[in-house]
Enzyme design. Structure first.
Site, PDB file in Angstrom:
ATOM      1  N   ARG A 290      17.328  38.325  77.084  1.00 38.74           N
ATOM      2  CA  ARG A 290      16.993  37.076  76.377  1.00 38.74           C
ATOM      3  C   ARG A 290      18.204  36.573  75.604  1.00 38.74           C
ATOM      4  O   ARG A 290      18.850  37.332  74.877  1.00 38.74           O
ATOM      5  CB  ARG A 290      15.833  37.285  75.405  1.00 38.74           C
ATOM      6  CG  ARG A 290      14.520  37.612  76.075  1.00 38.74           C
ATOM      7  CD  ARG A 290      13.376  37.615  75.071  1.00 38.74           C
ATOM      8  NE  ARG A 290      13.678  38.458  73.929  1.00 38.74           N
ATOM      9  CZ  ARG A 290      12.950  38.485  72.802  1.00 38.74           C
ATOM     10  NH1 ARG A 290      11.907  37.694  72.669  1.00 38.74           N
ATOM     11  NH2 ARG A 290      13.280  39.285  71.807  1.00 38.74           N
TER      12      ARG A 290
ATOM     13  N   ASP B 186       0.109  31.697  66.590  1.00 38.51           N
ATOM     14  CA  ASP B 186       1.268  32.391  66.040  1.00 38.51           C
ATOM     15  C   ASP B 186       2.497  31.580  66.453  1.00 38.51           C
ATOM     16  O   ASP B 186       2.780  31.435  67.651  1.00 38.51           O
ATOM     17  CB  ASP B 186       1.338  33.818  66.602  1.00 38.51           C
ATOM     18  CG  ASP B 186       2.462  34.631  65.977  1.00 38.51           C
ATOM     19  OD1 ASP B 186       3.462  34.019  65.535  1.00 38.51           O
ATOM     20  OD2 ASP B 186       2.350  35.865  65.939  1.00 38.51           O
TER      21      ASP B 186
ATOM     22  N   PHE C 285       2.791  38.884  71.954  1.00 38.85           N
ATOM     23  CA  PHE C 285       3.556  39.904  71.251  1.00 38.85           C
ATOM     24  C   PHE C 285       2.584  41.064  71.002  1.00 38.85           C
ATOM     25  O   PHE C 285       1.504  40.844  70.439  1.00 38.85           O
ATOM     26  CB  PHE C 285       4.027  39.292  69.934  1.00 38.85           C
ATOM     27  CG  PHE C 285       5.139  40.004  69.253  1.00 38.85           C
ATOM     28  CD1 PHE C 285       6.435  39.926  69.735  1.00 38.85           C
ATOM     29  CD2 PHE C 285       4.900  40.732  68.092  1.00 38.85           C
ATOM     30  CE1 PHE C 285       7.475  40.562  69.077  1.00 38.85           C
ATOM     31  CE2 PHE C 285       5.933  41.371  67.436  1.00 38.85           C
ATOM     32  CZ  PHE C 285       7.224  41.287  67.926  1.00 38.85           C
TER      33      PHE C 285
ATOM     34  N   TYR D 247      11.957  35.372  59.465  1.00 32.34           N
ATOM     35  CA  TYR D 247      13.293  35.981  59.587  1.00 32.34           C
ATOM     36  C   TYR D 247      13.961  35.654  60.911  1.00 32.34           C
ATOM     37  O   TYR D 247      15.036  36.134  61.195  1.00 32.34           O
ATOM     38  CB  TYR D 247      13.238  37.503  59.363  1.00 32.34           C
ATOM     39  CG  TYR D 247      12.179  38.246  60.154  1.00 32.34           C
ATOM     40  CD1 TYR D 247      12.370  38.542  61.511  1.00 32.34           C
ATOM     41  CD2 TYR D 247      10.999  38.661  59.555  1.00 32.34           C
ATOM     42  CE1 TYR D 247      11.412  39.227  62.220  1.00 32.34           C
ATOM     43  CE2 TYR D 247      10.026  39.353  60.259  1.00 32.34           C
ATOM     44  CZ  TYR D 247      10.242  39.635  61.599  1.00 32.34           C
ATOM     45  OH  TYR D 247       9.282  40.304  62.306  1.00 32.34           O
ATOM     46  N   LYS D 248      13.294  34.854  61.744  1.00 30.61           N
ATOM     47  CA  LYS D 248      13.886  34.462  63.028  1.00 30.61           C
ATOM     48  C   LYS D 248      14.662  33.160  62.803  1.00 30.61           C
ATOM     49  O   LYS D 248      15.684  33.170  62.141  1.00 30.61           O
ATOM     50  CB  LYS D 248      12.791  34.367  64.084  1.00 30.61           C
ATOM     51  CG  LYS D 248      12.204  35.763  64.370  1.00 30.61           C
ATOM     52  CD  LYS D 248      10.958  35.787  65.205  1.00 30.61           C
ATOM     53  CE  LYS D 248      10.519  37.243  65.406  1.00 30.61           C
ATOM     54  NZ  LYS D 248       9.149  37.357  65.859  1.00 30.61           N
TER      55      LYS D 248
HETATM   56  C1  LIG Z   1       8.371  38.379  65.414  1.00 26.14           C
HETATM   57  C2  LIG Z   1       6.931  38.277  65.724  1.00 26.14           C
HETATM   58  C3  LIG Z   1       5.997  38.993  64.980  1.00 26.14           C
HETATM   59  C4  LIG Z   1       6.436  39.901  63.882  1.00 26.14           C
HETATM   60  O1  LIG Z   1       5.376  40.417  63.175  1.00 26.14           O
HETATM   61  P1  LIG Z   1       5.600  41.142  61.768  1.00 26.14           P
HETATM   62  O2  LIG Z   1       4.259  41.634  61.438  1.00 26.14           O
HETATM   63  O3  LIG Z   1       6.099  40.114  60.798  1.00 26.14           O
HETATM   64  O4  LIG Z   1       6.585  42.234  61.979  1.00 26.14           O
HETATM   65  C5  LIG Z   1       4.657  38.852  65.312  1.00 26.14           C
HETATM   66  N1  LIG Z   1       4.261  38.049  66.322  1.00 26.14           N
HETATM   67  C6  LIG Z   1       5.147  37.345  67.053  1.00 26.14           C
HETATM   68  C7  LIG Z   1       4.671  36.449  68.148  1.00 26.14           C
HETATM   69  C8  LIG Z   1       6.503  37.440  66.784  1.00 26.14           C
HETATM   70  O5  LIG Z   1       7.387  36.755  67.507  1.00 26.14           O
END
Ligand SMILES: *Cc1c(COP(=O)(O)O)cnc(C)c1O
Length: 425
Positions: free
Chosen positions: A382, A207, A128, A232-233
């Site tokens: 997706r 992560d 990400f 929040y997912k």
């Molecule tokens: C959704 C997600 C994030 C989100 O990061 P925030 O700092 O909470 O906005 C980060 N890393 C991954 C792999 C994600 O899927």
């Protein structure tokens, strides 16, 4: 139509689904809307709305500042202790705070400082992007001479396991990866890679944003040092809900929070001018907890605990397998390519399908077909199965509508130029 995977078959899968009743625990405002974005923003649990109302009206409205001692001050730890049950962690190893990006930064700097003679972080190009930004910020904060080694995926879908292993050397301080890759839903073998990092003398930071709530994580059993993730997912904690961090108990006293603040001080209300870190995990707090946003996280976690993470995972596997079967039978002939591993053991809860007209297909689906899914440049669609509320009939209908949009060339009415005027896509 002669499909074997017809709508009667989808209905019978829903009838056999042991988790089917959980859908009623969520607000479903538009029954006809097919929502396949549970990996991006989970639905609102019914209980959450009412309890938030009480929190605001009674706890804040009436109790005022007394609310802190009634329990608010302990929310980050108390919620973390509940969440520990989904992570294979122990109470006292998980804390809710900040965002995933910030937590990643904090833990990465702490890890680099704990390996002061080493200058390499190993990661992959499926990360990400925010995680890479945070890792680079962490390197800049930790000192000079750091190198971010980004192992390339062979195909944009599978993790480059061998290249990662080869990159772990005596100069590596940290292996930092997403357990489940956001693009393809490929999922690493956490125990095996953590062991490889340890063999090289490095720490491992995972992560788990796209795993938590759909995958039975086993941090302690897998020897995980550090982890962060999003609520929040699949945890349905609500937009911008605080993220979490995990630090294995044995490491807690060795690591320092690089963003020191009063909530991580040993005695925050002594207002001492010098910072003394709290014992244990609390030192990783910085500022005042986001009380209103933390409450829904606890309810979201409780729903998954009630359903049972093993049952959630079983349904997730069944639903992604079903999506792949629908792709094979109905979408592959129309030029859709599968960008998600076929082996269930290497796949979390979404399925990525690539199509050269992906952008126009996504627009047509949203505008005419009442299907919400996401499109990631250049060609990736997706579809997430959120086992607590996604039905097999929704997945079947989504595949049928995808097929119609392509077979009837409905997408041709939309511009092929990727123009997105909305700030969030
Ligand atoms: C959704 C997600 C994030 C989100 O990061 P925030 O700092 O909470 O906005 C980060 N890393 C991954 C792999 C994600 O899927």
């Amino acid at each position: 139509m002669s499909d074997s995977l017809d709508s009667a078959d989808a209905r019978s899968r829903d009838e056999r689904d042991v988790l089917a009743a959980f859908r009623e625990r969520f607000v479903v405002a538009e029954e006809e809307l097919i929502y396949l974005l549970g990996n991006s923003l989970g639905r609102l649990p019914r209980d959450t709305a009412g309890r938030l109302h009480d929190l605001v009206g009674v706890e804040w409205g009436e109790r005022l500042i007394r609310g802190w001692n009634d329990g608010w001050i302990g929310f980050p730890q108390a919620t973390g202790d509940r969440l520990a049950g989904l992570l294979g962690a122990e109470p006292g190893e998980v804390l809710l705070a900040d965002s995933t990006s910030v937590n990643l930064y904090k833990l990465a700097v702490a890890a680099l400082r704990a390996r002061p003679d080493r200058r390499r972080i190993v990661t992959d190009d499926l990360q990400f992007p925010s995680d890479l930004y945070a890792l680079r910020s962490a390197m800049a904060a930790a000192g000079d001479g750091y190198e971010l080694h980004i192992a390339p995926s062979p195909d944009g879908c599978y993790g480059p396991v061998e290249a990662l292993e080869a990159a772990l050397d005596e100069n590596t301080a940290l292996l930092a990866l997403s357990h489940t890759v956001f693009k393809s839903a490929y999922t690493y073998d956490m125990a095996a890679l953590t062991a490889r990092a340890h063999a090289a003398g490095a720490l491992a930071l995972w992560d788990v944003s796209h795993s938590v709530g759909v995958w039975p994580l086993q941090f302690r059993a897998d020897g995980v040092d550090l982890a962060v993730g999003c609520t929040y997912k699949y945890l349905n904690g609500g937009p911008g809900a605080p993220a979490f961090l995990y630090v294995r108990r044995e490491l807690q006293e060795q690591l320092q929070n690089p963003v020191a603040g009063w909530m991580g001080q040993e005695q925050p209300f002594e207002f001492e001018l010098n910072y003394r870190p709290a014992a244990g995990l609390r030192r990783f707090l910085t500022g005042t907890p986001a009380v209103l946003s933390l409450l829904p996280v606890a309810f979201g976690v409780d729903l998954v605990l009630e359903a049972g993470i093993e049952r959630v995972r079983a349904k997730s596997v069944a639903q992604t397998e079903y999506l792949i079967a629908l792709w094979e039978e109905q979408l592959r002939p129309l030029g859709f390519e599968l960008r998600t591993p076929r082996e269930a053991a290497r796949r979390a809860s979404h399925v990525a399908l690539a199509h050269p007209e992906g952008w126009r297909i996504a627009q047509a689906l949203q505008a005419e077909m009442n299907v919400l899914l996401d499109f990631r440049r250049p060609d990736n669609l997706r579809l997430a199965a959120a086992p607590l509320y996604t039905t097999f009939q929704e997945l079947h209908a989504a595949a049928s509508r995808l097929r119609r949009v392509v077979a009837d060339r409905l997408y041709e009415r939309y511009s092929p130029i990727v123009t997105e005027t909305k700030p969030v896509t």
